[in-house]
Design a protein around this motif. Structure first.
Motif, mmCIF file in Angstrom:
data_model
loop_
_atom_site.group_PDB
_atom_site.id
_atom_site.type_symbol
_atom_site.label_atom_id
_atom_site.label_comp_id
_atom_site.label_asym_id
_atom_site.label_seq_id
_atom_site.Cartn_x
_atom_site.Cartn_y
_atom_site.Cartn_z
ATOM 1 N N UNK A 64 -6.209 -19.254 12.541
ATOM 2 C CA UNK A 64 -6.602 -18.701 13.828
ATOM 3 C C UNK A 64 -5.764 -19.298 14.951
ATOM 4 N N UNK A 65 -5.071 -18.434 15.688
ATOM 5 C CA UNK A 65 -4.373 -18.869 16.890
ATOM 6 C C UNK A 65 -5.356 -18.863 18.054
ATOM 7 N N UNK A 66 -5.119 -19.698 19.058
ATOM 8 C CA UNK A 66 -5.975 -19.730 20.238
ATOM 9 C C UNK A 66 -5.125 -19.569 21.491
ATOM 10 N N UNK A 67 -5.747 -19.007 22.525
ATOM 11 C CA UNK A 67 -5.092 -18.819 23.820
ATOM 12 C C UNK A 67 -6.077 -19.228 24.905
ATOM 13 N N UNK A 115 -20.795 -16.090 22.436
ATOM 14 C CA UNK A 115 -19.377 -15.882 22.705
ATOM 15 C C UNK A 115 -19.126 -14.394 22.948
ATOM 16 N N UNK A 116 -17.922 -14.077 23.425
ATOM 17 C CA UNK A 116 -17.573 -12.682 23.700
ATOM 18 C C UNK A 116 -16.687 -12.143 22.579
ATOM 19 N N UNK A 117 -17.169 -11.127 21.881
ATOM 20 C CA UNK A 117 -16.355 -10.462 20.872
ATOM 21 C C UNK A 117 -15.429 -9.460 21.544
ATOM 22 N N UNK A 118 -14.170 -9.443 21.106
ATOM 23 C CA UNK A 118 -13.176 -8.520 21.655
ATOM 24 C C UNK A 118 -12.729 -7.591 20.531
ATOM 25 N N UNK A 119 -12.983 -6.297 20.706
ATOM 26 C CA UNK A 119 -12.662 -5.309 19.680
ATOM 27 C C UNK A 119 -11.961 -4.118 20.308
ATOM 28 N N UNK A 120 -11.563 -3.160 19.465
ATOM 29 C CA UNK A 120 -11.154 -1.865 19.982
ATOM 30 C C UNK A 120 -12.381 -1.187 20.585
ATOM 31 N N UNK A 121 -12.199 -0.187 21.458
ATOM 32 C CA UNK A 121 -13.357 0.450 22.092
ATOM 33 C C UNK A 121 -14.385 0.990 21.112
ATOM 34 N N UNK A 123 -15.049 -0.400 18.250
ATOM 35 C CA UNK A 123 -15.570 -1.525 17.481
ATOM 36 C C UNK A 123 -14.984 -1.670 16.090
ATOM 37 N N UNK A 124 -14.022 -0.811 15.731
ATOM 38 C CA UNK A 124 -13.503 -0.808 14.361
ATOM 39 C C UNK A 124 -12.611 -2.012 14.064
ATOM 40 N N UNK A 125 -11.882 -2.495 15.051
ATOM 41 C CA UNK A 125 -10.962 -3.623 14.843
ATOM 42 C C UNK A 125 -11.388 -4.789 15.721
ATOM 43 N N UNK A 126 -11.581 -5.951 15.112
ATOM 44 C CA UNK A 126 -11.988 -7.162 15.814
ATOM 45 C C UNK A 126 -10.755 -8.018 16.073
ATOM 46 N N UNK A 127 -10.448 -8.255 17.360
ATOM 47 C CA UNK A 127 -9.275 -9.040 17.724
ATOM 48 C C UNK A 127 -9.564 -10.530 17.834
ATOM 49 N N UNK A 128 -10.827 -10.884 18.030
ATOM 50 C CA UNK A 128 -11.169 -12.286 18.149
ATOM 51 C C UNK A 128 -12.359 -12.467 19.067
ATOM 52 N N UNK A 129 -12.578 -13.708 19.491
ATOM 53 C CA UNK A 129 -13.716 -14.018 20.354
ATOM 54 C C UNK A 129 -13.281 -14.979 21.448
ATOM 55 N N UNK A 130 -13.924 -14.862 22.610
ATOM 56 C CA UNK A 130 -13.712 -15.817 23.683
ATOM 57 C C UNK A 130 -14.821 -16.854 23.594
ATOM 58 N N UNK A 131 -14.445 -18.097 23.340
ATOM 59 C CA UNK A 131 -15.408 -19.183 23.192
ATOM 60 C C UNK A 131 -15.888 -19.669 24.564
ATOM 61 N N UNK A 132 -16.995 -20.367 24.570
ATOM 62 C CA UNK A 132 -17.544 -20.870 25.824
ATOM 63 C C UNK A 132 -16.606 -21.874 26.487
ATOM 64 N N UNK A 133 -15.701 -22.450 25.722
ATOM 65 C CA UNK A 133 -14.738 -23.407 26.270
ATOM 66 C C UNK A 133 -13.627 -22.732 27.060
ATOM 67 N N UNK A 134 -13.540 -21.395 26.997
ATOM 68 C CA UNK A 134 -12.472 -20.685 27.681
ATOM 69 C C UNK A 134 -11.277 -20.394 26.795
ATOM 70 N N UNK A 135 -11.410 -20.637 25.488
ATOM 71 C CA UNK A 135 -10.342 -20.312 24.549
ATOM 72 C C UNK A 135 -10.616 -18.970 23.882
ATOM 73 N N UNK A 136 -9.576 -18.156 23.786
ATOM 74 C CA UNK A 136 -9.656 -16.946 22.986
ATOM 75 C C UNK A 136 -9.211 -17.307 21.572
ATOM 76 N N UNK A 137 -10.122 -17.176 20.615
ATOM 77 C CA UNK A 137 -9.837 -17.485 19.211
ATOM 78 C C UNK A 137 -9.485 -16.184 18.510
ATOM 79 N N UNK A 138 -8.231 -16.051 18.121
ATOM 80 C CA UNK A 138 -7.741 -14.792 17.584
ATOM 81 C C UNK A 138 -8.170 -14.576 16.142
ATOM 82 N N UNK A 139 -8.333 -13.330 15.778
ATOM 83 C CA UNK A 139 -8.607 -12.981 14.388
ATOM 84 C C UNK A 139 -7.401 -13.348 13.527
ATOM 85 N N UNK A 140 -7.622 -13.892 12.337
ATOM 86 C CA UNK A 140 -6.500 -14.173 11.439
ATOM 87 C C UNK A 140 -6.035 -12.930 10.697
#
Length: 226
Positions: A64-67, A115-121, A123-140
């Motif tokens: 998992x990459x993070x941003x 946390x905030x899930x980030x998907x396509x509109x 919901x079919x593809x999950x790109x990752x989640x935004x953690x409470x720390x402010x990091x976006x944890x990307x889907x592997x």
């Protein structure tokens, strides 16, 4: 480049799935192996087999990459406010390239509630989640669109300003995904969302006179003078 064959990936799940995967992923791995033994797997299921095999082999931390997308408090406050009026608050945001994403708070039964899930509109593809720390944890399992982290960062800083830019780019409200009205009331066009969404999500909404001034500045016709 992934050179692991389907059978090699499946063997990893048989051998290491229970020992090296988190409980939720281990359960999915067992289900995939069981279905393969009885029937066959679809192309989408084989992709999941390979993704789980990578997790079992390399671990979640390397997969998992993070941003850093910054302080999430403004965005979380939006969802808390909207949750008092809406059963399942959802935001559809654009990243400036034409791509759009759905943001939704993960609920109590999710692996990471709050946390905030980030998907396509859809919901079919999950790109990752935004953690409470402010990091976006990307889907592997899928590549992170290059413009997504910066769009999340801009949204976190000024949600109302971002909503206006989204509406001007797409013609739709970020909060309800409906087209912005073009009637006599200039306010929705000025800020990018209507009065109901402003109330539901706790966003500022201008007077009609202020909205006319905003619209004049935002949508001024180019001068025809030489």
């Amino acid at each position: 480049m992934n050179t692991t064959t389907d059978n090699q990936a499946l063997d990893v799940l048989r051998r290491d799935g229970d020992a090296k995967l988190a409980p939720f992923d281990a359960q999915r791995a067992r289900s995939l192996v069981s279905q393969f033994d009885r029937y066959a797997l679809s192309t989408k299921q084989w992709a999941l087999v390979h993704a789980l095999a990578r997790l079992a082999t390399h671990g979640a931390s390397s997969a998992r990459a993070t941003h850093d997308v910054g302080d999430l408090s403004n965005v979380l406050a939006l969802f808390v406010r909207a949750g008092a009026n809406l059963k399942s608050p959802t935001i559809v945001m654009s990243d400036g390239t034409g791509a759009e994403y759905r943001l939704k708070v993960a609920r109590g039964r999710a692996r990471h509630p709050g946390t905030l899930d980030v998907t396509t509109p859809d919901g079919a593809t999950w790109f990752g989640r935004v953690l409470l720390s402010g990091l976006f944890e990307a889907s592997p399992r899928v590549d992170t669109p290059s413009a997504l982290p910066s769009a999340l960062r801009a949204f976190a800083v000024e949600p109302a300003k971002f909503a206006g830019a989204h509406a001007r780019a797409t013609g739709r409200c970020m909060f309800c995904n409906l087209r912005i009205g073009e009637g006599d009331d200039p306010r929705a066009r000025a800020v990018g969302y209507g009065e109901v969404c402003a109330r539901n999500w706790g966003q500022p909404f201008p007077s009609k006179s202020d909205a006319r001034a905003l619209n004049a500045a935002l949508f001024a016709a180019p001068s025809s003078a030489p």
